[in-house]
Design an enzyme around this catalytic site. Structure first.
Site, PDB file in Angstrom:
ATOM      1  N   GLU A 132      46.807  36.372  29.930  1.00 25.65           N
ATOM      2  CA  GLU A 132      47.072  37.437  30.675  1.00 25.65           C
ATOM      3  C   GLU A 132      48.555  37.875  30.180  1.00 25.65           C
ATOM      4  O   GLU A 132      49.664  37.592  30.859  1.00 25.65           O
ATOM      5  CB  GLU A 132      47.069  37.248  32.018  1.00 25.65           C
ATOM      6  CG  GLU A 132      45.549  37.079  32.555  1.00 25.65           C
ATOM      7  CD  GLU A 132      45.315  36.461  34.043  1.00 25.65           C
ATOM      8  OE1 GLU A 132      46.464  36.319  34.809  1.00 25.65           O
ATOM      9  OE2 GLU A 132      44.508  35.848  34.308  1.00 25.65           O
ATOM     10  N   PHE A 183      40.266  45.318  36.002  1.00 24.21           N
ATOM     11  CA  PHE A 183      41.412  44.897  37.324  1.00 24.21           C
ATOM     12  C   PHE A 183      42.740  45.123  36.960  1.00 24.21           C
ATOM     13  O   PHE A 183      43.611  44.877  37.817  1.00 24.21           O
ATOM     14  CB  PHE A 183      41.114  43.433  37.467  1.00 24.21           C
ATOM     15  CG  PHE A 183      41.179  42.559  36.050  1.00 24.21           C
ATOM     16  CD1 PHE A 183      42.227  42.600  35.368  1.00 24.21           C
ATOM     17  CD2 PHE A 183      40.036  41.866  35.715  1.00 24.21           C
ATOM     18  CE1 PHE A 183      42.261  41.975  34.034  1.00 24.21           C
ATOM     19  CE2 PHE A 183      39.853  41.158  34.497  1.00 24.21           C
ATOM     20  CZ  PHE A 183      40.814  41.069  33.918  1.00 24.21           C
ATOM     21  N   HIS A 242      44.201  29.930  44.139  1.00 23.34           N
ATOM     22  CA  HIS A 242      44.646  31.233  43.931  1.00 23.34           C
ATOM     23  C   HIS A 242      45.636  31.623  45.104  1.00 23.34           C
ATOM     24  O   HIS A 242      46.330  32.677  44.907  1.00 23.34           O
ATOM     25  CB  HIS A 242      43.814  32.405  43.447  1.00 23.34           C
ATOM     26  CG  HIS A 242      43.574  32.251  42.171  1.00 23.34           C
ATOM     27  ND1 HIS A 242      42.863  31.211  41.427  1.00 23.34           N
ATOM     28  CD2 HIS A 242      43.566  33.061  40.881  1.00 23.34           C
ATOM     29  CE1 HIS A 242      42.542  31.391  40.187  1.00 23.34           C
ATOM     30  NE2 HIS A 242      42.997  32.491  39.928  1.00 23.34           N
TER      31      HIS A 242
END
Length: 514
Positions: A420, A334, A82
């Protein structure tokens, strides 16, 4: 020393740690809660049931079940994979704020990680070790994944950090400071990555700057009103009680305190003079006040977020605090939508402060509008241009701010294999807000330069409060004669405002409000 418990962190605490090196540590109660939460994770690791990001992959790979021997390696792999940030590094203050907020989120005890992880973040803060974190690469949906990954990379002794002014491999920073990197256990990598702390840190720091800039804009407006012989009648409390927006009332009361006792003669209502001031003078409470209300709303959102659990999944113990019947629930805390909207709104609000300021600057310089002052406030108009080009600069900056005020939060682009599929773009909102605030500081600084020069040219004393404010400004930006290279005093004036130049007038607003 600021104690972190996941419940009481304030925007002012963020500023203290980010900018003033205030020390931090976890509270005893927070550590106990984290230990209990970790016990629930340890129990779940050996369960035959799949638990997201604990014994499965992440994102679109959540259906991939991992063996127990793979759990810890997966956490390290998450951090490394990431770390896809690019661009110039975030400012040190933004990184420190991000680290503080992340440690506080973990201190809530809902993340299922060891206290050691949050304690090591505190150690980095207290030893002034600042991870190098690229500013671009977050879409603000599973949180600020890339920025937080670069922070986590330093925690495990990889990547780079700044220590005592020197950029070094993080492991070298640890050695010099007498610290050790951590080894991630199951779930600890994902718990460091999910969250909104990068955009929130920037938002908190910029909001603190904006709250100070509000009082500079108010003081600039008061200077201009005096220089143009305007009237404070539009600040009459009865007008604002009739339309009782809190910011409007606050702005008007503060302006009245700044202008109280003025000895400058007024032109309004005398002979053939104008009956009313132009909007940029008369409607200051309405415009500045609306901006202030938007700041208040952003503060409300930010202070909720400062003490919110924003990673995934979250660990919920039973009422007795036992891990035996704990539940680990996957959700979407988040997602940065609440922050993205607030950050975009702030960019629009600060444009209002700068836009009306530029209009006041124009009136100060334009010989058709400035009540008998020299054209462009030049000593010898014609052979000299005075501040003509300073207003051009202000106009250019306001135009750029108009572009930056376009909301990023409406620009979702699906990511992660369409898992997402609706993202917040909150980090983009935060980064453009940073730019917007800097430009606004310069626009208002140009007005202060023009207004104080106009008062000098008039040779008349204004109120005691404004005279004191003007004297402080002159300590940083002395008066001048003739044409000068104006970029230098303009930069000095903007720096004065950025360092809370007129924030001391805030206490007057508390008196005026009552």
């Amino acid at each position: 020393m600021i104690l972190l418990n996941g419940e009481s962190l304030t925007l002012e605490d963020v500023v203290k740690v980010a900018k003033c090196q205030e020390r931090v540590r976890l509270s005893v109660k927070a550590k106990a809660g984290m230990v209990a939460s970790r016990a629930a994770v340890d129990k779940a690791m050996h369960s035959p049931q799949p638990v997201y990001a604990l014994n499965t992959g992440v994102g679109l790979l959540a259906d991939v079940r991992l063996g127990e021997h793979e759990l810890e390696q997966m956490q390290v792999n998450l951090v490394r994979s990431h770390c896809c940030g690019v661009g110039e590094p975030l400012p040190k203050e933004a990184v420190r704020g991000m680290m503080l907020i992340r440690a506080n989120v973990l201190a809530k005890g809902l993340s299922g990680i060891r206290p050691l992880v949050a304690e090591r973040i505190c150690d980095l803060l207290n030893h002034d070790i600042t991870p190098v974190i690229p500013s671009r690469g977050s879409v603000g949906a599973s949180g600020d994944l890339a920025p937080l990954a670069h922070m986590a990379l330093v925690l495990i002794g990889e990547g780079y950090a700044v220590y005592q002014g020197e950029t070094l491999p993080s492991i070298e920073c640890f050695h010099r400071a007498g610290l050790e990197p951590i080894e991630l256990l199951a779930k600890e990598g994902i718990s460091l990555l999910n969250g909104t702390q990068a955009m929130l840190s920037i938002g908190c720091l910029e909001l603190a700057r904006l709250e100070a800039l509000f009082y500079s804009a108010q003081t600039a407006a008061a200077f201009t009103m005096e220089a143009l012989r305007g009237t404070p009648v539009a600040c009459d409390s009865r007008l604002h009680d009739a339309r009782p927006h809190p910011g409007q009332k606050h702005s008007a009361a503060h302006l009245l305190t700044l202008l109280d006792g003025s000895r400058i003669p007024r032109t309004q209502g005398t002979g053939t003079a104008r009956i009313q001031d132009a909007y940029c003078l008369r409607c200051v409470p309405q415009v500045h006040g609306a901006a202030w209300d938007s700041f208040a709303e952003a503060r409300r959102v930010f202070e909720i977020e400062l003490n919110s659990a924003t990673d995934n999944p979250l660990v919920f113990l039973d009422e007795g605090g036992s891990a035996e019947s704990a539940e680990i629930i996957s959700g979407g805390n988040f997602h940065g939508a609440p922050l993205a909207l607030a950050l975009d709104y702030l960019a629009i609000a600060v444009w209002q402060l700068a836009g009306i300021s530029e209009r006041r600057t124009e009136r100060l310089l334009n010989p058709s509008l400035n009540e008998g002052l020299p054209a462009f406030l030049a000593d010898r108009p014609g052979i000299e241009s005075g501040l003509m080009m300073a207003q051009v600069t202000a106009a250019a900056l306001v135009a750029e701010m108009r572009v930056l005020a376009g909301p990023a939060s409406i620009g979702s682009i699906p990511t992660s294999g369409n898992q997402e599929d609706f993202v917040s773009m909150g980090m983009t909102s935060a980064l453009k807000l940073q730019q917007t605030v800097r430009l606004a500081e310069m626009v208002i600084a140009i007005e202060v330069l023009a207004a104080t020069r106009a008062l000098d040219l008039r040779g008349e004393r204004t109120t005691s409060v404004l005279e004191s404010a003007k004297a402080r400004f002159r300590d940083h930006v002395p008066a001048w004669t003739g044409d000068q290279v104006m970029s230098i005093p303009m930069e000095c004036a903007a720096r004065f405002l950025a360092e809370d130049g007129f924030l001391s007038t805030r206490t007057l607003s508390l008196v005026g409000a009552h």
